[in-house]
Design a protein around this motif. Structure first.
Motif, short mmCIF file in Angstrom:
data_model
loop_
_atom_site.label_atom_id
_atom_site.label_comp_id
_atom_site.label_asym_id
_atom_site.label_seq_id
_atom_site.Cartn_x
_atom_site.Cartn_y
_atom_site.Cartn_z
N LEU A 66 0.82 -1.21 0.00
CA LEU A 66 0.00 0.00 0.00
C LEU A 66 0.86 1.26 0.00
CD1 LEU A 66 -2.94 0.93 0.06
CD2 LEU A 66 -2.83 0.88 2.54
N LEU A 67 2.01 1.21 0.67
CA LEU A 67 2.93 2.35 0.77
C LEU A 67 4.31 1.97 0.25
CD1 LEU A 67 1.96 3.46 4.39
CD2 LEU A 67 1.21 4.51 2.24
N PRO A 68 5.14 2.94 -0.16
CA PRO A 68 6.48 2.65 -0.66
C PRO A 68 7.48 2.37 0.48
CG PRO A 68 6.10 5.00 -0.79
CD PRO A 68 4.82 4.37 -0.30
N SER A 69 7.22 1.30 1.20
CA SER A 69 8.03 0.96 2.37
C SER A 69 7.87 -0.53 2.65
CB SER A 69 7.54 1.76 3.57
OG SER A 69 8.01 1.22 4.77
N GLY A 70 8.94 -1.14 3.16
CA GLY A 70 8.88 -2.54 3.56
C GLY A 70 7.90 -2.77 4.69
N ASP A 71 7.53 -1.70 5.41
CA ASP A 71 6.53 -1.80 6.48
C ASP A 71 5.11 -1.58 5.97
OD1 ASP A 71 8.52 -2.22 8.37
OD2 ASP A 71 8.69 -0.09 8.84
N GLY A 72 4.99 -1.19 4.70
CA GLY A 72 3.66 -0.96 4.13
C GLY A 72 2.86 -2.25 4.06
N ARG A 73 1.57 -2.15 4.28
CA ARG A 73 0.71 -3.33 4.26
C ARG A 73 0.79 -4.03 2.91
NH1 ARG A 73 -5.57 -3.99 3.83
NH2 ARG A 73 -5.22 -2.34 2.37
N ILE A 74 0.96 -5.33 2.92
CA ILE A 74 1.02 -6.12 1.68
C ILE A 74 -0.40 -6.28 1.16
CG2 ILE A 74 1.59 -8.36 0.68
CD1 ILE A 74 3.84 -8.56 2.78
N ILE A 75 -0.59 -5.90 -0.11
CA ILE A 75 -1.92 -6.00 -0.72
C ILE A 75 -1.96 -7.07 -1.80
CG2 ILE A 75 -2.63 -3.65 -0.17
CD1 ILE A 75 -1.76 -2.80 -2.97
N GLY A 76 -0.83 -7.72 -2.03
CA GLY A 76 -0.78 -8.77 -3.04
C GLY A 76 0.66 -9.02 -3.45
N LYS A 77 0.81 -9.65 -4.58
CA LYS A 77 2.14 -9.92 -5.15
C LYS A 77 2.13 -9.57 -6.62
CE LYS A 77 3.73 -13.52 -2.05
NZ LYS A 77 4.74 -12.75 -1.39
N LEU A 78 3.30 -9.22 -7.13
CA LEU A 78 3.52 -9.10 -8.56
C LEU A 78 4.40 -10.30 -8.91
CD1 LEU A 78 4.28 -5.28 -8.95
CD2 LEU A 78 2.07 -6.45 -9.04
N TYR A 79 4.03 -11.04 -9.95
CA TYR A 79 4.67 -12.31 -10.24
C TYR A 79 5.71 -12.22 -11.34
CZ TYR A 79 1.13 -14.05 -7.15
OH TYR A 79 0.35 -14.27 -6.04
N ALA A 80 6.80 -12.96 -11.15
CA ALA A 80 7.92 -13.00 -12.09
C ALA A 80 7.44 -13.33 -13.50
CB ALA A 80 8.95 -14.03 -11.63
N GLY A 81 7.99 -12.61 -14.46
CA GLY A 81 7.69 -12.86 -15.86
C GLY A 81 6.42 -12.21 -16.37
N VAL A 82 5.71 -11.48 -15.51
CA VAL A 82 4.45 -10.85 -15.90
C VAL A 82 4.67 -9.34 -16.01
CG1 VAL A 82 2.04 -10.45 -15.22
CG2 VAL A 82 3.13 -12.65 -14.71
N SER A 83 4.07 -8.73 -17.01
CA SER A 83 4.10 -7.27 -17.17
C SER A 83 2.86 -6.67 -16.53
CB SER A 83 4.15 -6.89 -18.65
OG SER A 83 5.37 -7.27 -19.22
N TYR A 84 3.06 -5.57 -15.81
CA TYR A 84 1.97 -4.89 -15.11
C TYR A 84 1.88 -3.44 -15.55
CZ TYR A 84 2.02 -8.94 -12.06
OH TYR A 84 1.96 -10.22 -11.58
N PRO A 85 0.67 -2.87 -15.61
CA PRO A 85 0.54 -1.44 -15.89
C PRO A 85 1.23 -0.64 -14.78
CG PRO A 85 -1.59 -2.54 -16.06
CD PRO A 85 -0.64 -3.52 -15.44
#
Length: 137
Positions: A66-85
């Motif tokens: 949710l935030l640009p920090s390692g302490d930011g709440r995890i809202i999901g994952k971005l997976y290797a090999g996949v392109s994201y907007p």
């Protein structure tokens, strides 16, 4: 079998496109980058939606926060090999991983359509995932 009039056919096609997320319609609820919902106008003219600067590939699966920090709440994952907007980059907490240290975070939309941040270390390209300097959040 029922024959559709032109007006009915156009309305049905527009509704299908709106459901598919291709078009927005006034009064529909949409998720904002902070995870809250809001009423949106047409998708392409809504100034509250982040602009998309194309897509960027993630080379290793990474937490999406949710935030640009390692302490930011995890809202999901971005997976290797996949392109994201992706929308923009932002300075945040420094991350050291994969032999690199970087404090740049990329605002990306995950597979569920939610906007959040992931360390730029895990995106292909330069330290800004090849986003232009003008794409700073």
């Amino acid at each position: 079998m029922r024959t559709l009039t032109t007006r009915t056919a156009v309305a049905a096609a527009t509704g299908a496109l709106a459901l598919a997320g291709v078009l927005g319609t006034a009064g529909t609820a949409a998720a904002a980058p902070d995870g809250t919902s809001r009423t949106a106008g047409a998708v392409f003219s809504d100034p509250t939606l982040p602009p998309v600067f194309g897509s960027r590939k993630v080379w290793k699966t990474v937490n999406h926060r949710l935030l640009p920090s390692g302490d930011g709440r995890i809202i999901g994952k971005l997976y290797a090999g996949v392109s994201y907007p992706v929308s923009c980059w932002k300075y945040g907490e420094s991350v050291t991983a994969e032999g690199t240290t970087n404090n740049v975070w990329i605002l990306a939309r995950n597979g569920s359509g939610v906007w959040g941040y992931s360390s730029a270390i895990y995106f292909s390209g330069d330290k800004y995932a090849n986003l232009p300097a003008s794409a700073k959040c």
